[in-house]
Design a protein around this motif. Structure first.
Motif, PDB file in Angstrom:
ATOM      1  N   ASN A  70       0.827  -1.211   0.000  1.00 32.85           N
ATOM      2  CA  ASN A  70       0.000   0.000   0.000  1.00 32.85           C
ATOM      3  C   ASN A  70       0.857   1.255   0.000  1.00 32.85           C
ATOM      4  O   ASN A  70       0.628   2.169  -0.786  1.00 32.85           O
ATOM      5  N   GLY A  71       1.824   1.307   0.882  1.00 37.70           N
ATOM      6  CA  GLY A  71       2.708   2.466   0.944  1.00 37.70           C
ATOM      7  C   GLY A  71       3.466   2.672  -0.348  1.00 37.70           C
ATOM      8  O   GLY A  71       3.626   3.796  -0.825  1.00 37.70           O
ATOM      9  N   LEU A 141      -2.106  13.151   0.638  1.00 37.83           N
ATOM     10  CA  LEU A 141      -2.487  11.823   1.113  1.00 37.83           C
ATOM     11  C   LEU A 141      -3.430  11.902   2.315  1.00 37.83           C
ATOM     12  O   LEU A 141      -4.400  11.156   2.404  1.00 37.83           O
ATOM     13  N   ARG A 142      -3.165  12.809   3.224  1.00 37.10           N
ATOM     14  CA  ARG A 142      -4.014  12.935   4.415  1.00 37.10           C
ATOM     15  C   ARG A 142      -5.423  13.379   4.026  1.00 37.10           C
ATOM     16  O   ARG A 142      -6.416  12.844   4.513  1.00 37.10           O
ATOM     17  N   TYR A 143      -5.514  14.361   3.145  1.00 31.88           N
ATOM     18  CA  TYR A 143      -6.827  14.854   2.745  1.00 31.88           C
ATOM     19  C   TYR A 143      -7.489  13.938   1.720  1.00 31.88           C
ATOM     20  O   TYR A 143      -8.616  14.182   1.316  1.00 31.88           O
ATOM     21  N   SER A 144      -6.802  12.860   1.359  1.00 28.90           N
ATOM     22  CA  SER A 144      -7.414  11.810   0.548  1.00 28.90           C
ATOM     23  C   SER A 144      -7.986  10.723   1.446  1.00 28.90           C
ATOM     24  O   SER A 144      -8.518   9.733   0.961  1.00 28.90           O
ATOM     25  N   GLY A 145      -7.823  10.882   2.753  1.00 33.71           N
ATOM     26  CA  GLY A 145      -8.448   9.968   3.697  1.00 33.71           C
ATOM     27  C   GLY A 145      -7.523   8.926   4.304  1.00 33.71           C
ATOM     28  O   GLY A 145      -7.995   8.025   4.993  1.00 33.71           O
ATOM     29  N   LEU A 146      -6.216   9.020   4.079  1.00 29.72           N
ATOM     30  CA  LEU A 146      -5.307   8.036   4.643  1.00 29.72           C
ATOM     31  C   LEU A 146      -5.137   8.248   6.142  1.00 29.72           C
ATOM     32  O   LEU A 146      -5.133   9.385   6.627  1.00 29.72           O
ATOM     33  N   TYR A 148      -2.944   7.870   9.772  1.00 27.50           N
ATOM     34  CA  TYR A 148      -1.560   8.174  10.120  1.00 27.50           C
ATOM     35  C   TYR A 148      -0.657   6.968   9.819  1.00 27.50           C
ATOM     36  O   TYR A 148       0.462   7.125   9.362  1.00 27.50           O
ATOM     37  N   THR A 149      -1.165   5.773  10.061  1.00 30.66           N
ATOM     38  CA  THR A 149      -0.386   4.556   9.796  1.00 30.66           C
ATOM     39  C   THR A 149      -0.095   4.423   8.310  1.00 30.66           C
ATOM     40  O   THR A 149       1.040   4.141   7.915  1.00 30.66           O
ATOM     41  N   ASP A 150      -1.123   4.642   7.474  1.00 27.44           N
ATOM     42  CA  ASP A 150      -0.919   4.578   6.025  1.00 27.44           C
ATOM     43  C   ASP A 150       0.031   5.668   5.552  1.00 27.44           C
ATOM     44  O   ASP A 150       0.849   5.449   4.655  1.00 27.44           O
ATOM     45  N   LEU A 151      -0.079   6.855   6.148  1.00 29.65           N
ATOM     46  CA  LEU A 151       0.834   7.943   5.795  1.00 29.65           C
ATOM     47  C   LEU A 151       2.277   7.567   6.118  1.00 29.65           C
ATOM     48  O   LEU A 151       3.183   7.812   5.326  1.00 29.65           O
ATOM     49  N   ALA A 152       2.472   6.970   7.279  1.00 26.79           N
ATOM     50  CA  ALA A 152       3.813   6.556   7.691  1.00 26.79           C
ATOM     51  C   ALA A 152       4.382   5.535   6.712  1.00 26.79           C
ATOM     52  O   ALA A 152       5.550   5.617   6.324  1.00 26.79           O
ATOM     53  N   LEU A 153       3.570   4.584   6.287  1.00 27.76           N
ATOM     54  CA  LEU A 153       4.024   3.579   5.317  1.00 27.76           C
ATOM     55  C   LEU A 153       4.333   4.210   3.966  1.00 27.76           C
ATOM     56  O   LEU A 153       5.352   3.899   3.350  1.00 27.76           O
ATOM     57  N   ALA A 154       3.467   5.078   3.512  1.00 28.15           N
ATOM     58  CA  ALA A 154       3.646   5.691   2.193  1.00 28.15           C
ATOM     59  C   ALA A 154       4.887   6.568   2.143  1.00 28.15           C
ATOM     60  O   ALA A 154       5.574   6.603   1.125  1.00 28.15           O
ATOM     61  N   LEU A 155       5.182   7.261   3.225  1.00 31.15           N
ATOM     62  CA  LEU A 155       6.312   8.190   3.242  1.00 31.15           C
ATOM     63  C   LEU A 155       7.560   7.621   3.914  1.00 31.15           C
ATOM     64  O   LEU A 155       8.560   8.320   4.042  1.00 31.15           O
TER      65      LEU A 155
END
Length: 183
Positions: A70-71, A141-146, A148-155
Motif C-alpha cells: 500500500n505504501g 495523502l491525508r486529505y485523501s483519507g489516509l 496516520y499509519t498509512d501515511l507513515a508507510l507511504a512516506l
C-alpha cells in the motif's frame, strides 16, 4: 506477488496465481489510488492514466515485501502526480508566454461558480508545487483519507512523527498560500 523485475519472469507459483494476486490488489486499491491522483491533478482523465501507470509499475516491478505494498503504491502514485503537476505548470508558463492561454480562456464559457472553483484549485495546485515535496505529499495523502499509519508507510517515516510532520505541512501550506494571495 511473485513477479520479478527481470523481464517479467514468473516464479513457480505460475502466471495464473500472479494474475489473480495482481487483479485482487488492483480491484481493492484502484479507487484509493485514483482518488489521490485526482486530488493532486483535478483532472479525471489524467488521474486515470497515472493510476494505470502506477499499477503497470506494480506489475512490472513489485516491491519486495507484501506488507509495504500500500505504501509503495501511494508513493509511486503521488510521485507520478506531482511530476505531472510540475510538467503541467511548466507547460502553462510556456503557453502564457506565447499567448495561447488567453485564447483558451476566451473560448471557455463557464458559470461563475465553476470559474471560482477552477481558480481556487489552480491556486492550491500552485501552492502544493511550491512546497517541499514530502510536505505536499503528506497533505494530499491525508486529505485523501489516509490514516496516520498509512501515511507513515507511504512516506517511510515513523508513525509517531506523522502528526508533527502534518502540522508543519499545514503551516507551510498556509504560509505559501498567503504569499500567493499577496497577503
Amino acid at each position: 506477488m511473485t513477479v520479478t523485475s527481470n523481464n517479467a519472469k514468473f516464479s513457480s507459483q505460475g502466471i495464473a496465481a500472479v494474475s489473480e494476486d495482481f487483479e485482487a490488489t488492483f480491484l481493492e486499491l484502484w479507487p484509493k489510488i485514483f482518488s489521490v491522483l485526482f486530488r493532486i491533478l483535478g483532472d479525471r482523465a489524467e488521474a486515470e492514466d497515472l493510476a494505470l501507470e502506477t499499477f503497470w509499475r506494480l506489475y512490472q516491478n513489485p516491491p519486495s515485501k507484501r506488507e509495504n505494498l500500500n505504501g509503495w503504491l501511494y508513493r509511486v502514485a503521488v510521485n507520478l502526480g506531482f511530476n505531472a503537476l510540475r510538467s503541467q505548470n511548466r507547460r502553462t508558463r510556456y503557453e502564457e508566454q506565447a499567448g495561447s492561454l488567453a485564447l483558451e480562456d476566451n473560448t471557455a464559457a463557464r458559470p461563475e461558480d465553476e470559474l471560482e472553483r477552477a481558480e481556487r484549485r489552480r491556486e492550491v495546485q500552485q501552492t502544493l508545487a511550491q512546497m517541499k515535496p514530502r510536505s505536499a505529499q503528506l497533505l494530499v495523502l491525508r486529505y485523501s483519507g489516509l490514516s496516520y499509519t498509512d501515511l507513515a508507510l507511504a512516506l517511510k517515516v515513523n508513525p509517531s512523527s506523522v502528526g508533527k510532520m502534518l502540522a508543519r505541512a499545514v503551516e507551510e501550506f498556509e504560509q505559501k498560500y498567503r504569499q500567493l494571495q499577496g497577503e
